[in-house]
Design a protein around this motif. Sequence first.
Motif: not given
Lengths: 319, 274
Positions: A89-112
């Motif tokens: 989990v990260a905050c949906a700041s411009s940082f979180g929104k930029d980085v976390m989907p990329r992390v999800a794709a790396k892990l084969g994870a779903g993203y909310a």
Amino acid sequence: MNTLVIAELSEGKLRKSTHSAINFARQTGAPFSILALGPGAKAAASELASFGAAKVLAADDAAIAGQVAELHAPTIAAVAKAGGFDILVACASSFGKDVMPRVAAKLGAGYAADISSVKAEGGKLVYRRPVYAGNAYGTCELLTAVQVVTVRQSEFAAAEPSGGASPVEAVATAPADPAAARVEFVGLEAAKSERPDLGEAKVIVSGGRALKERFAEVLDPLATLLSAAVGASRAACDAGYAPPELQVGQTGRVVAPQLYFAIGISGAIQHLAGMKGSKTIVAINKDADAPIFQVADYGLVADLFVAVPELIAELKKAQ
Amino acid sequence: MKILVPLKRVSDPDNANKIKVGAGKVETTGLEWKPNPFDEYAVETALRLTENGTNAKARLGEVTVVTFGPKETETTLRAALATGADKAIRVDTTDDAIDGDLLARALKALVEREKPDLVLLGKQQVDGDANQVAQLLAEYLGWPQATFAGQITSEADKALLVSREVDGGSIKLRVTLPAVVSVDLRIVNAVGVTSMHTPPTHKYSDGVRFAALMAIMAAKKKSLTEVKLTDLSPDTALKIKYTGFDLPPARKAGVKIKTVAELVQKLKTEAKVL
């Protein structure tokens, strides 16, 4: 479940958005750890040691410089795998929104994205998130073993320290993505402001296009008097009366302060989406039919160029 | 430069307050469809990057638009072709059968076929508001990303200098192509895009361009091909499941105040926020 909170640093300093992500982790009821990355991560980790985390991890490495997703994502993914974390989990700041989907794709994870609440139901996490500019809410589940989430700062209050001292551990930086070699961080132009951040302010003074070139001249004294952050409508930012980082709305910042002044703002859906969670809304507009009055607790139909100086005088009298 | 722009139609964002929720879904019947505004900005950006602004009819590169949806979504593609895009692809599916992740996986396969130098996307859809496809696609491709772009300068068609709009300011990144870029609304300001093909003296007008009638007619002859979703991604499993939708309680309109003195009084004694 085992949650990993991704701390947000800007120019080596911990951002308060991190505490909203910690709030999420506490609500899931599962044990959680915190990861800070980049220069300053070690200091940030010590700051975060009193929030009840099982561990606070620090990848204090100058190689993770600047807000570059390609530099953050590999280490976040590697730490998640090594530590067996299944909720990130990260905050949906411009940082979180930029980085976390990329992390999800790396892990084969779903993203909310940008969730407004979470509930643990029968061993599962059920998320609620705003859609259609907050005019509807969707209830959703992620169908993957590993789940990545960003949380809306205005809906997850900043977590307070709970005491104790979590062990702080250094973690190694993962090898960079080949993509990282094709991104050059040229620089951050931070708006220089003594005012509180829009996401953290208790009072926000927002202005619309009606202020024209006098945007700062009219609003700044009121904001200073109330120790408020200054916000703006999309129309005011588009017209160049206010800088883009002040934009409050569906695609700008989403805020929920104790007191929100909408001054010369008509109240387009786009704008309402970013501020209708505010506790008390005051609207000042000379158009009595402006949609902003439909959400305002207190509406003043007046010429703002007269009303705002009067308001300042009245507030000074009352102090 | 070859640019791929994914597009989506959304129900008219100006009527978002009229949406209804049905059994487990948002009711879109009766709502007018419009292209997602951020996707229109991405098309405009692609056009500005592939033309000399003083002679915008000649394309100096190639712009391909793609959408995911049923036959009727071809209207959205034709509209983009009419403003200057060269060709279009429709991936046959329905909104219910895809999520952001499947979209990104299918786009990856399409990128490998079409071989663009740049994928330009709107930063978010104004219906789902997830803001994710550009980032997911960049990771799946192993390409660099620049999200929420408010300004782009092309450097010799090999790299882009991108100013990203972030909380509290802006971040400048230089990305070497091929790359994925998502655009914010200020990209369509007069100074949003600086292309190597356009003389610096040329000034665009703010906003996106409109198609002339002749161009709308000509767009009917441009190539529009259909692709099956399973040809791009045999694995059509979704990673997110929506179990229901609801409407937030409406905020009650408050009271109209006559004077500033009364307002301050109310804020102090009634709302207790001062």
